[in-house]
Every structure is written in structure tokens, then in C-alpha cells.
Design a protein around this motif. Structure first.
Motif, PDB file in Angstrom:
ATOM      1  N   HIS A 125       0.833  -1.206   0.000  1.00  0.00           N
ATOM      2  CA  HIS A 125       0.000   0.000   0.000  1.00  0.00           C
ATOM      3  C   HIS A 125       0.866   1.254   0.000  1.00  0.00           C
ATOM      4  O   HIS A 125       0.575   2.223  -0.720  1.00  0.00           O
ATOM      5  N   CYS A 126       1.912   1.273   0.816  1.00  0.00           N
ATOM      6  CA  CYS A 126       2.772   2.455   0.892  1.00  0.00           C
ATOM      7  C   CYS A 126       3.541   2.663  -0.405  1.00  0.00           C
ATOM      8  O   CYS A 126       3.781   3.806  -0.818  1.00  0.00           O
ATOM      9  N   THR A 127       3.936   1.579  -1.059  1.00  0.00           N
ATOM     10  CA  THR A 127       4.588   1.694  -2.360  1.00  0.00           C
ATOM     11  C   THR A 127       3.650   2.333  -3.374  1.00  0.00           C
ATOM     12  O   THR A 127       4.037   3.236  -4.126  1.00  0.00           O
ATOM     13  N   ALA A 128       2.394   1.863  -3.384  1.00  0.00           N
ATOM     14  CA  ALA A 128       1.418   2.395  -4.343  1.00  0.00           C
ATOM     15  C   ALA A 128       1.048   3.842  -4.024  1.00  0.00           C
ATOM     16  O   ALA A 128       0.766   4.633  -4.935  1.00  0.00           O
ATOM     17  N   THR A 129       1.072   4.214  -2.758  1.00  0.00           N
ATOM     18  CA  THR A 129       0.592   5.533  -2.330  1.00  0.00           C
ATOM     19  C   THR A 129       1.706   6.563  -2.251  1.00  0.00           C
ATOM     20  O   THR A 129       1.529   7.719  -2.654  1.00  0.00           O
ATOM     21  N   TYR A 130       2.872   6.150  -1.726  1.00  0.00           N
ATOM     22  CA  TYR A 130       3.941   7.105  -1.448  1.00  0.00           C
ATOM     23  C   TYR A 130       5.231   6.831  -2.215  1.00  0.00           C
ATOM     24  O   TYR A 130       6.169   7.624  -2.147  1.00  0.00           O
ATOM     25  N   TYR A 179      -3.946  -7.482  -2.218  1.00  0.00           N
ATOM     26  CA  TYR A 179      -3.983  -6.020  -2.171  1.00  0.00           C
ATOM     27  C   TYR A 179      -4.519  -5.442  -3.485  1.00  0.00           C
ATOM     28  O   TYR A 179      -5.372  -4.544  -3.474  1.00  0.00           O
ATOM     29  N   THR A 180      -4.050  -5.967  -4.606  1.00  0.00           N
ATOM     30  CA  THR A 180      -4.458  -5.449  -5.910  1.00  0.00           C
ATOM     31  C   THR A 180      -5.959  -5.569  -6.111  1.00  0.00           C
ATOM     32  O   THR A 180      -6.620  -4.641  -6.600  1.00  0.00           O
ATOM     33  N   GLU A 181      -6.519  -6.713  -5.724  1.00  0.00           N
ATOM     34  CA  GLU A 181      -7.948  -6.926  -5.928  1.00  0.00           C
ATOM     35  C   GLU A 181      -8.809  -6.227  -4.872  1.00  0.00           C
ATOM     36  O   GLU A 181     -10.024  -6.130  -5.026  1.00  0.00           O
ATOM     37  N   SER A 182      -8.171  -5.753  -3.798  1.00  0.00           N
ATOM     38  CA  SER A 182      -8.927  -5.083  -2.725  1.00  0.00           C
ATOM     39  C   SER A 182      -8.995  -3.576  -2.913  1.00  0.00           C
ATOM     40  O   SER A 182      -9.874  -2.921  -2.337  1.00  0.00           O
ATOM     41  N   VAL A 183      -8.068  -3.015  -3.672  1.00  0.00           N
ATOM     42  CA  VAL A 183      -8.003  -1.561  -3.828  1.00  0.00           C
ATOM     43  C   VAL A 183      -9.234  -1.055  -4.579  1.00  0.00           C
ATOM     44  O   VAL A 183      -9.646  -1.626  -5.585  1.00  0.00           O
TER      45      VAL A 183
END
Length: 443
Positions: A71-76, A197-201
Motif C-alpha cells: 500500500h505504501c509503495t502504491a501511495t507514497y 492487495y491489488t484486488e482489494s483496492v
């Protein structure tokens, strides 16, 4: 659980993190059933947190950290530095803690997975230990061994050697580094976490992780999954007072003792007793002629245990779960997104609750097949829909809701709405509810 200063451990952890220079955001990973209670605890501090990952079930720290890093990689971005803090630690010296964090950040920027080791002050058998290796400069040390909880004799030898520190379970690393080590040492967990994570976003916040995909992740700690295998592990020695509040013994050690070693967080009277800890939310406790006891009285249950057996309380939780006992699932006070309710009394065919509805909050539009309800306003203002009738109720006013009637309760006021709910009927279980509309998305 609120500590004597009025804050709970979750609030203390958030405050500790946000007071560190350079920290810009907090991500909370918790069970989805704890979301509203956690959110409200943060709001009480004036420190709202908008970033959440909600787990459908517990899957230990490896799954939580893997999803958080994704999540942090995708967000920040992949260079984001993560400081991982369990929410059951008590640390009093903020300056010394921040000094250790700054050292860990420097090592994290050098592609290290950093944990924090606490300088031991006693031969503790309830903690794991880390054997420190070569110096990595002023920042910390390499790690030569992780050790499980030792017996007292072995723990004493660890202290005497000066080579061991307590394993705190706190970590610091770059997102890209920890994900690479997940992929290297636990590729199946890494792949499953990515998929989950990918399918939950989604655009909806907070992010709730997929029931099906998250449940397929292995139930394993981050230490076992990664730290004990990676060649990039490092430890920063923390010279700050640290308590892992994992037992009632740890709570007991926080207070001031009398001349006989007794501590009390209750209205109490202690006679001819030694080394006891008493705690009660409401009732008076008297202890006479007893030694080394923990007496914990809550609205849910009463615990009496020898202080040396404090860690064994977990066996009670395990057996309650195995027996599917209601205490494992429900407490006397239950938190809901709209507020909370407390069961005051119950018996055959009746139950009495105290409802607290937050300002602007609303229960779902619902009906019950098996119970009737009588609502009485204690304080505040209630907006009630009862079938086709809509009305405002003020203090001391009431209404009756017959089984099978669609109804809704709202608080349009600026202060909490407090009500007494009297239920009567052939079945009073919490699952006797059909929701038609809910602003919190519950089914």
C-alpha cells in the motif's frame, strides 16, 4: 483499555509516532471490526488518520506488513520508509525513542531491515532475544541470532554476556527493500499478498482487504517469515524505557506499590496481603490474607490468577473460542460506528441496554422479527421513524416499537444522545436484525 492518564495504548502509539520529526502520515492496519472504535480513539486526540488497511481476520504480522508495504509503495512510492509499531507498547522517553528511530532510518536508507533491541534490565523469560553481531557504525549492529523466550537461567546468562537485547517487535525499512526480501524468502506469501492487495483496492476508503484472498495468506510472524532468513537484518539498541503490555503483570508493574508490594486501580481495601494487583471498573474489592494475586474485575468477567501465571490468561481466551462462548465474541459494552451500547441486565425474554449515539450519527433502517423494543430518552434529542410515524423525542419521552416494524434512530443534536432500550420477546440475539439502509455500509 484506558490507562491511569486517560489514554489507551493505541492513542499513545499514534501520538508517539506523529511526534517524530519527519513523520508525515500514519497507516493503521487493524481488524475491520475495530475500525470505528480506533477511528474514534484517534479523533479524541485531534489527530485524525485517513489511511487504513482493514483485515477481515487475523493473519499475524507478516501478512499485515506485506500488505502495508504494498500500500505504501502504491501511495507514497517504493522509497518510502516505514516505521512499524505494534499498538501494545508503552514508551515514556520520547527523545530517546526518536534518537533510536533516526539511527534506524539511516540504516534503512542503506538497504537494511532494522529492528529495535531493548537493553535488558532483568532476566525476562516472557520476551524473545536478539544476539547482536558486528558493529555497523554508530547506527547499530548486525544480527547473529534470534532466540525464543528462554528460561530464567539462560536469560541471566544473556544479560551477563552483554551481547543480547530484548526483541521489541518494532521495525524500520524502505518499502522496496522489505518487499524484495518477502519475494526472496517467502515468494508464495508475497505473491498472495500482491494479489490480495491489488484486488482489494478501490476508490472507497478505508480499504478493506478481500475476505477470500486474505484468509489464504499464511498465519506467520514477520520474524519467522523474513527477519530470521534475510542477510540484511540489523538492530538498533534502544536505551529507552519500554514495556510490552502483553499481560496483566505488565499492567500491574506500571503503578506505585505500597509498602507490601500491592498495587490497586480500584476502590479497595487490602489487609495482610502482599504483592497483589487489584483492578475494577465499578465494584469495590477487598483482599484479605492473600499473596501474589491478580484480581481483575470488569463488566464482562472476573479474573483471579497468580501473578506468576499472568501469561496463561491466553488459555482462557483459547478455551472460550473453542467452546464458542458468547464472551469470546461479545462484550458487555459493544462499540458500533454510530456509538456504543452496554447491556445493563438481561434474563428470560428481556434485555435492557444503554445506548449512546454520537452527534449526527444514525442507526440503520431495520426491523426485528422476534423482539419488541421500548426506547426512553435519558438525555439529548432523538429523531425516530417508527413505521410511517416520524417524530422527535426529548428527555424523559419514549416510544414503543413492535416486532416486524421498520424503524430508525438518529441523533440530530450537537451532544451525545443517551437512551435506555428495553427489549422483550422470544429471541433477543444480536443476529435478529434485517437492515434496509445503512450509512456505514453494513449488511
Amino acid at each position: 483499555m484506558t490507562l491511569p492518564d486517560g489514554e489507551n495504548l493505541l492513542q499513545k502509539t499514534l501520538r508517539r509516532a506523529m511526534n517524530i520529526s519527519g513523520v508525515t502520515q500514519a497507516l493503521t492496519v487493524t481488524n475491520r471490526n475495530h475500525y470505528f472504535q480506533s477511528r474514534d480513539a484517534y479523533a479524541d486526540l485531534g489527530l485524525p488518520v485517513s489511511d487504513w488497511l482493514l483485515e477481515p481476520i487475523g493473519r499475524n504480522t507478516a501478512a499485515a506488513i506485506a500488505c502495508a508495504a504494498l500500500h505504501c509503495t502504491a501511495t507514497y512510492g517504493e522509497d518510502a520508509i516505514l516505521l512499524v509499531l505494534p499498538a501494545d507498547h508503552l514508551i515514556e522517553d520520547q527523545d530517546a525513542f526518536e534518537l533510536a528511530v533516526n539511527k534506524a532510518v539511516l540504516l534503512a536508507k542503506k538497504d537494511r531491515l532494522v529492528t529495535f533491541g531493548i537493553s535488558p534490565i532483568r532476566p525476562e523469560t516472557g520476551f524473545g532475544y536478539i544476539r547482536m553481531g558486528d558493529s555497523l557504525g554508530e547506527e547499530g549492529y548486525s544480527i547473529t541470532q534470534f532466540v525464543e523466550k528462554p528460561n530464567a537461567e539462560v536469560a541471566q546468562s544473556y544479560i551477563a554476556s552483554g551481547q543480547y537485547v530484548w526483541n521489541s517487535g518494532m521495525f524500520c525499512f524502505q518499502a522496496k527493500t522489505v518487499l524484495a526480501e518477502f519475494e526472496r524468502h517467502t515468494p508464495e506469501l508475497f505473491s498472495q499478498a500482491q494479489k490480495c492487495y491489488t484486488e482489494s483496492v478501490s476508490e472507497e476508503k478505508p480499504i478493506t482487504l478481500s475476505d477470500r484472498l486474505f484468509s489464504e495468506l499464511p498465519d506467520i510472524s514477520f520474524d519467522y517469515a523474513v527477519m530470521e532468513h534475510t542477510e540484511k537484518a540489523a538492530v538498533v539498541q534502544g536505551n529507552f524505557d519500554w514495556n510490552d503490555i502483553g499481560s496483566w503483570q505488565a499492567i500491574a508493574n506500571l503503578g506505585l506499590a505500597d509498602a507490601f508490594g500491592n498495587r490497586s486501580d480500584a476502590e479497595s481495601l487490602i489487609i495482610d496481603s502482599n504483592n497483589c494487583y487489584l483492578r475494577s471498573e465499578d465494584r469495590f474489592i477487598a483482599a484479605v490474607g492473600v499473596d501474589n494475586l491478580l484480581v481483575i474485575d470488569t463488566a464482562d468477567a472476573l479474573l483471579v490468577a497468580h501473578r506468576d501465571r499472568a501469561q496463561d490468561v491466553k488459555q482462557i481466551a483459547v478455551q472460550l473460542k473453542q467452546k464458542n462462548h458468547p464472551l469470546y465474541r461479545l462484550h458487555r459494552t459493544v462499540h458500533r460506528p454510530w456509538g456504543s451500547y452496554t447491556v445493563l441486565e438481561e434474563g428470560e425474554r428481556f434485555k435492557i441496554k444503554r445506548l449512546v449515539v454520537k452527534s449526527g450519527a444514525s442507526l440503520s433502517s431495520q426491523l426485528h422479527y422476534h423482539r419488541n423494543e421500548h426506547w426512553i430518552v435519558v438525555s439529548g434529542t432523538a429523531r425516530i421513524s417508527n413505521g410511517d410515524v416520524n417524530r422527535l423525542l426529548l428527555t424523559n419521552q419514549s416510544t414503543y416499537i413492535e416486532a416486524g416494524t421498520v424503524h430508525r434512530l438518529e441523533n440530530p443534536g450537537l451532544t451525545d444522545l443517551v437512551m435506555i432500550e428495553v427489549q422483550s420477546g422470544e429471541y433477543l440475539g444480536e443476529d435478529d436484525i434485517v437492515r434496509f439502509e445503512d450509512i456505514y455500509g453494513r449488511q
